[in-house]
Design an enzyme around this catalytic site. Structure first.
Site, short mmCIF file in Angstrom:
data_model
loop_
_atom_site.label_atom_id
_atom_site.label_comp_id
_atom_site.label_asym_id
_atom_site.label_seq_id
_atom_site.Cartn_x
_atom_site.Cartn_y
_atom_site.Cartn_z
N SER A 179 -104.90 0.23 -88.10
CA SER A 179 -105.03 -0.62 -86.92
C SER A 179 -103.93 -1.68 -86.93
O SER A 179 -103.42 -2.06 -88.00
CB SER A 179 -106.40 -1.30 -86.94
N GLY A 180 -103.57 -2.13 -85.75
CA GLY A 180 -102.70 -3.29 -85.60
C GLY A 180 -101.40 -3.21 -86.38
O GLY A 180 -100.63 -2.24 -86.28
N ILE A 181 -101.15 -4.24 -87.17
CA ILE A 181 -99.88 -4.38 -87.90
C ILE A 181 -99.72 -3.25 -88.92
O ILE A 181 -98.63 -2.67 -89.06
CB ILE A 181 -99.84 -5.77 -88.58
N ASP A 210 -112.77 1.14 -99.55
CA ASP A 210 -113.12 -0.24 -99.22
C ASP A 210 -112.39 -1.15 -100.20
O ASP A 210 -112.63 -1.09 -101.42
CB ASP A 210 -114.64 -0.43 -99.32
N TYR A 252 -110.75 -18.36 -93.23
CA TYR A 252 -109.55 -17.54 -93.04
C TYR A 252 -108.31 -18.28 -93.55
O TYR A 252 -107.48 -17.71 -94.27
CB TYR A 252 -109.41 -17.19 -91.55
N LYS A 264 -105.88 -17.11 -96.58
CA LYS A 264 -104.47 -16.77 -96.33
C LYS A 264 -103.52 -17.69 -97.10
O LYS A 264 -102.40 -17.32 -97.41
CB LYS A 264 -104.19 -16.80 -94.83
N THR A 319 -103.68 -7.58 -81.51
CA THR A 319 -104.31 -6.47 -82.24
C THR A 319 -105.83 -6.55 -82.03
O THR A 319 -106.32 -7.48 -81.38
CB THR A 319 -104.04 -6.59 -83.77
N1 LIG Z 1 -103.30 -10.28 -85.49
C1 LIG Z 1 -102.85 -11.48 -85.81
O1 LIG Z 1 -102.64 -12.35 -84.93
C2 LIG Z 1 -102.56 -11.82 -87.23
C3 LIG Z 1 -101.89 -13.04 -87.48
C4 LIG Z 1 -101.61 -13.38 -88.78
C5 LIG Z 1 -101.96 -12.54 -89.82
N2 LIG Z 1 -102.60 -11.36 -89.57
C6 LIG Z 1 -102.95 -10.54 -90.71
O2 LIG Z 1 -102.37 -9.27 -90.56
C7 LIG Z 1 -103.17 -8.28 -91.21
C8 LIG Z 1 -103.47 -7.16 -90.22
O3 LIG Z 1 -104.17 -7.73 -89.11
P1 LIG Z 1 -104.32 -6.96 -87.74
O4 LIG Z 1 -104.21 -7.99 -86.70
O5 LIG Z 1 -103.45 -5.76 -87.73
O6 LIG Z 1 -105.87 -6.57 -87.85
P2 LIG Z 1 -106.69 -5.27 -87.42
O7 LIG Z 1 -106.06 -4.61 -86.26
O8 LIG Z 1 -108.09 -5.75 -87.32
O9 LIG Z 1 -106.52 -4.32 -88.72
C9 LIG Z 1 -107.14 -4.66 -89.92
C10 LIG Z 1 -107.07 -3.47 -90.85
O10 LIG Z 1 -107.74 -3.83 -92.08
C11 LIG Z 1 -108.63 -2.76 -92.43
N3 LIG Z 1 -109.71 -3.33 -93.24
C12 LIG Z 1 -110.50 -4.41 -92.95
N4 LIG Z 1 -111.41 -4.60 -93.91
C13 LIG Z 1 -111.18 -3.63 -94.84
C14 LIG Z 1 -111.82 -3.28 -96.06
N5 LIG Z 1 -112.88 -3.96 -96.55
N6 LIG Z 1 -111.34 -2.23 -96.77
C15 LIG Z 1 -110.29 -1.52 -96.30
N7 LIG Z 1 -109.66 -1.80 -95.15
C16 LIG Z 1 -110.11 -2.83 -94.42
C17 LIG Z 1 -109.07 -2.21 -91.09
O11 LIG Z 1 -109.53 -0.87 -91.15
P3 LIG Z 1 -111.09 -0.46 -91.22
O12 LIG Z 1 -111.81 -1.24 -90.15
O13 LIG Z 1 -111.06 1.01 -91.01
O14 LIG Z 1 -111.53 -0.82 -92.59
C18 LIG Z 1 -107.76 -2.24 -90.31
O15 LIG Z 1 -106.99 -1.09 -90.62
C19 LIG Z 1 -104.43 -9.01 -91.69
O16 LIG Z 1 -104.29 -9.31 -93.06
C20 LIG Z 1 -104.44 -10.28 -90.86
O17 LIG Z 1 -105.12 -11.33 -91.49
C21 LIG Z 1 -102.90 -10.99 -88.30
#
Ligand SMILES: NC(=O)c1ccc[n+]([C@@H]2O[C@H](COP(=O)([O-])OP(=O)(O)OC[C@H]3O[C@@H](n4cnc5c(N)ncnc54)[C@H](OP(=O)(O)O)[C@@H]3O)[C@@H](O)[C@H]2O)c1
Length: 248
Positions: free
Chosen positions: A15-17, A60, A152, A156, A187
């Site tokens: 998902s996402g990034i 997980d 959070y 982080k 995302t």
């Molecule tokens: N989006 C933003 O604005 C933003 C900004 C700063 C930093 N970030 C960071 O960037 C990273 C990616 O974020 P995103 O926005 O791409 O989020 P996202 O779209 O919600 O993707 C999160 C990913 O983490 C996986 N995940 C969550 N819990 C897990 C677990 N217990 N075990 C294994 N996999 C797990 C999810 O897959 P499953 O649900 O299949 O487990 C998914 O693939 C994160 O670390 C987030 O904190 C995001």
């Protein structure tokens, strides 16, 4: 970018990034394994030829034994070269609204899980004996506060200094550890923001726009590439200028 012959793991690559990073690594020729809790990964959004280089495994990140087993299995006899750690969770709560469950959920995934998976990727890359690259995905919320997100931000903040510490210990072995600190990115994670809040955040970003997952993944790709061979312990903000100061 030529990453043919490399084996990469993208934790949270569904998902996402993480999904965007998996697609870019595969486009560059790497064999990519995505890891996350869901059983089936969505379309990675890259060419069919590149998508054929991506496989998915369910795991997980909060389970250290399972994490060790999965990384050892992926490395197998061919070794591991690249690891991107993008899994994370986000839920709102200022300190007084953060109950024990909310706090522990953030710590279990964003702190424990980040460490467990980073440790196992280090172990396998080191065992491969040919160096490698590790990219942790932190956040601008690890450098400055984000109102209403106590757990959070605390979690982080850990990523920023873990990146530096791991880099120090393993740089001499040819293992580069760096992080990308995304700014606000469209995302699934940020679907929690309503449009008014989103507009307020946009106004505070010098570039006046949220990032796409691909814009963040481009920096991940750079840090996974030979272009970053001499880059160690850097927390690279990709944030539209958010950490630079207040826009006019
Ligand atoms: N989006 C933003 O604005 C933003 C900004 C700063 C930093 N970030 C960071 O960037 C990273 C990616 O974020 P995103 O926005 O791409 O989020 P996202 O779209 O919600 O993707 C999160 C990913 O983490 C996986 N995940 C969550 N819990 C897990 C677990 N217990 N075990 C294994 N996999 C797990 C999810 O897959 P499953 O649900 O299949 O487990 C998914 O693939 C994160 O670390 C987030 O904190 C995001």
């Amino acid at each position: 970018m030529d990453l043919r012959g490399k084996t990469a793991v993208v934790v949270g690559g569904t998902s996402g990034i993480g999904r965007a990073a998996a697609g870019l690594l595969a486009e560059a020729g790497a064999r990519v394994v995505t890891l996350s809790r869901r059983a089936v990964a969505p379309d990675p959004g890259c060419s069919p030829e590149s998508a054929a280089r991506i496989t998915h495994r369910r795991f997980d990140i909060t389970d250290s034994a399972e994490t060790a087993e999965v990384f050892a299995d992926i490395a197998g006899t061919g070794g591991l070269d690249l690891a991107v750690h993008s899994a994370g969770v986000l839920a709102p709560g200022s300190a007084l609204d953060t109950d024990d469950e909310l706090w522990r959920r953030h710590m279990a995934t964003n702190v424990d899980g980040m460490f467990f998976s980073a440790r196992e990727s280090l172990r396998q890359i080191r065992a491969s004996g040919r160096g490698g690259k590790i990219v942790l995905v932190g956040s601008v919320s690890g450098q400055v506060g984000n109102p209403g997100f106590a757990a959070y931000c605390a979690a982080k903040g850990m990523v920023v200094n873990l990146t530096r510490q791991l880099a120090l210990d393993y740089a001499a072995e040819g293992i580069n550890v760096n992080s990308v600190l995304p700014g606000f990115t469209d995302t699934e994670m940020t679907a929690i923001y309503d449009s008014a809040t989103k507009a307020g955040i946009t106004a505070a970003i010098p570039a006046k726009a949220w990032a796409t997952p691909e814009q963040i993944a481009n920096a991940v790709l750079f840090l996974c590439s030979p272009l970053a061979d001499y880059v160690h312990g850097v927390n690279l903000a990709v944030d539209g200028g958010y950490l630079a100061g207040r826009p006019a």
